[in-house]
Design an enzyme around this catalytic site. Sequence first.
Site, PDB file in Angstrom:
ATOM      1  N   LYS A  30       2.755 -71.246  50.817  1.00  0.00           N
ATOM      2  CA  LYS A  30       2.538 -70.480  49.588  1.00  0.00           C
ATOM      3  C   LYS A  30       3.811 -69.782  49.112  1.00  0.00           C
ATOM      4  CE  LYS A  30       1.076 -65.934  51.269  1.00  0.00           C
ATOM      5  NZ  LYS A  30       2.164 -65.148  50.702  1.00  0.00           N
ATOM      6  N   THR A  31       4.596 -69.228  50.037  1.00  0.00           N
ATOM      7  CA  THR A  31       5.821 -68.530  49.636  1.00  0.00           C
ATOM      8  C   THR A  31       6.809 -69.509  49.007  1.00  0.00           C
ATOM      9  OG1 THR A  31       5.494 -66.941  51.433  1.00  0.00           O
ATOM     10  CG2 THR A  31       7.680 -67.009  50.434  1.00  0.00           C
ATOM     11  N   ASP A 208       1.380 -61.931  44.567  1.00  0.00           N
ATOM     12  CA  ASP A 208       1.248 -62.515  45.901  1.00  0.00           C
ATOM     13  C   ASP A 208       0.088 -61.844  46.639  1.00  0.00           C
ATOM     14  OD1 ASP A 208       1.899 -64.097  48.078  1.00  0.00           O
ATOM     15  OD2 ASP A 208       3.382 -62.690  48.863  1.00  0.00           O
ATOM     16  N   GLU A 209      -0.528 -62.545  47.588  1.00  0.00           N
ATOM     17  CA  GLU A 209      -1.624 -62.018  48.423  1.00  0.00           C
ATOM     18  C   GLU A 209      -2.723 -61.378  47.564  1.00  0.00           C
ATOM     19  OE1 GLU A 209      -1.757 -62.789  51.421  1.00  0.00           O
ATOM     20  OE2 GLU A 209       0.200 -62.758  52.400  1.00  0.00           O
ATOM     21  N   GLN A 239      -8.825 -65.569  53.850  1.00  0.00           N
ATOM     22  CA  GLN A 239      -8.034 -64.623  54.654  1.00  0.00           C
ATOM     23  C   GLN A 239      -8.120 -63.198  54.100  1.00  0.00           C
ATOM     24  OE1 GLN A 239      -4.247 -66.090  56.554  1.00  0.00           O
ATOM     25  NE2 GLN A 239      -4.402 -67.658  54.965  1.00  0.00           N
ATOM     26  N   ARG A 585      -3.551 -68.950  63.517  1.00  0.00           N
ATOM     27  CA  ARG A 585      -2.235 -68.452  63.964  1.00  0.00           C
ATOM     28  C   ARG A 585      -1.604 -69.453  64.937  1.00  0.00           C
ATOM     29  NH1 ARG A 585      -1.317 -66.452  59.994  1.00  0.00           N
ATOM     30  NH2 ARG A 585      -3.340 -67.307  59.452  1.00  0.00           N
TER      31      ARG A 585
END
Length: 678
Positions: A30-31, A208-209, A239, A585
């Site tokens: 995503k970044t 973002d987020e 998330q 993770r």
Amino acid sequence: MLSTLNEAQKIAAQHIDGPLLILAGAGSGKTKTITTRLAYLISIGIDPASILTLTFTNKAATEMRERAFSLIDNVSYPPLLCTFHKFGLLFLKFHITQLNRKNNFVIIDTDDKKRILKTIDKETTTAVLASEISKFKNSIVSVEEAKATAQDRNYKQIADVYEKYENYLEQNNLVDFDDLLLLTYKILQKNPQLSKDTSDRYKYIMVDEYQDTNELQYKLLKQLCSEHNNICVVGDDDQSIYGWRGATIKNILTFSDTFNDTLVIKLEENYRSTHKILFHANALIEHNRDRLGKKLVGTREEGNSIKIYESNDENDETRKIVDDIKKLIEQGESAKDIAVLFRVNALSRALEEGLNRSNINYKLVGGLKFYERAEIKDLIAYFRVITNANDNFSIKRIINKPKRGIGKTTIDKLELESHDKAKSIFSIIKEYTPEELGVIVGKKNSRTLKVFMASVEDLQDVLSEAKMRFIDLFEETFDFKSTYAKVIDADDRLANIDEFYGYLRDFFIQNVELNLEDFLNEISLESAADTINDEYISLMSIHASKGLEFKHVFIVGLEEGFFPIVGDGSDIEEERRLGYVAITRAKDNLTLSFVHSRFYKGRRTQLTKSRFLTESDLIKGSLTIEKNNAYKKDDLVKHKIFGMGRVESVQKAGKDLKLKINFGGNRRDILSSFVEKI
């Protein structure tokens, strides 16, 4: 610039006008996508000054800035890329005069805020006041609304403190962290022309987020987009794990309803985990109803089988995990590639002791080691006084916990008398008559200290006769838990205290001939283990692990009540999202662990394995899908007819929830589907 992107990422990066929702799964780049989009907009001639990118942390802003600028050359001036709160600060410097405030305001930090609140109200726990006021501001609840909806004495007191606190900030031209957004929103809402001008200035907005935004941030973004719909948000509804601090998942779930003609791009190619890990993460999250839906697709190899450990208790569980970690390190794996995750912080105690015994270096990420936590240090200090009443250091720590009205001045006087007479503080309290003691500390404090001394002596007698009875009597005598019952992280603190009580009970059961002093000596040795080098494995809560990745991940405590947390106030869908975050993770190897017995509320309890093991298709069993329990006691809600109210209780009612809500004294039982959380 676009050549390293996959097809979905390319479409997202090249989208220019109109609303865009990038649903970015875990490990899906995503970044990379959002920074490439920023660079692409500038490369096609869009004025950098018209682009605003908002993040949640300075670290994220710095990383995105560096990555975007590495893709483009000769930027005349950089676009604004900062946190929400930094944007609020910049805005207020120019426009706070709209609220008849001067722009030389000072921002206060959390400690300043607590000090101010302490001067207003010395009785209520400062952390509770700070938290409630922050909730009011982030839910855009004014002082007037807070006072109107306060039902019981506690909330009326908090609303009154809120009013005095706000007056103090205005009189002294101070701004707290929440004001940076709240005042910005109020100014834009109050001044349509300024709102229009600001929206015209920032024609392209990226966030973002987005799944972590709250009500205030959502409404602020609506103001910034009032003149256009060029908003691109990146996030993952699967998330969204910060509901407890105000984030609302509905912001991302209803984005397409809020902004017409939204283009939704799903980033589903995962570059982090093996196929097997992703298969089970997908299986788990598909049990949630409140989600937009996507499926992670692996780009890596099939991977090893996921291991499930079934153990008798936490000591057996720890032994297996520590043995595995030792083997990994012996095989040349870096300790930094290994992490142990847990839902409840109290579970770190057994793990820490097992790692210490095996001389494995570890770091508790985002938290204090078990024996360094304030509530545990307080308990240890109490027990040290009971085993050795002449321990001045320990007695000073706990003489006013829970609060007995014994302040610093009184403690200083006792310490001075102790030094002058070469006697311990406890000896002075015991040997002096009430009148003699009253001369030093005052009549009221003299009585309080005599009661405290008698309580310690009673517990010393019980300890010598009935060690198991001692633990219950200690809590009954001092009501120790009440010290932490109203702080923000009360659940964690109380769980730690219960874990400590349970550990002490087990110690007495397994070591009949040993006493409390032996127990204190043993834990002193365990908690004093030195770190060996900079190579350490990571122990952390699942919340702390978000955004991180490790080659080898162990998830412990997969039992009902520990993960998921169940009962009043718990949200099973958010618990499931935490499970999804935990599983994703892991890059190469994943181990999940459950036990049959663990300390629960201070006593060893038989437990049932977590439903998540079945739902993720890791073990066989019957599947259950439950209604999202998104409401809990004390939530503020809004009803179309009755207005704003506060939830007093929550009950299941078929597939829905029945809420008892207090609308300013008018109590009603209403189904949750008829109200909206504020």
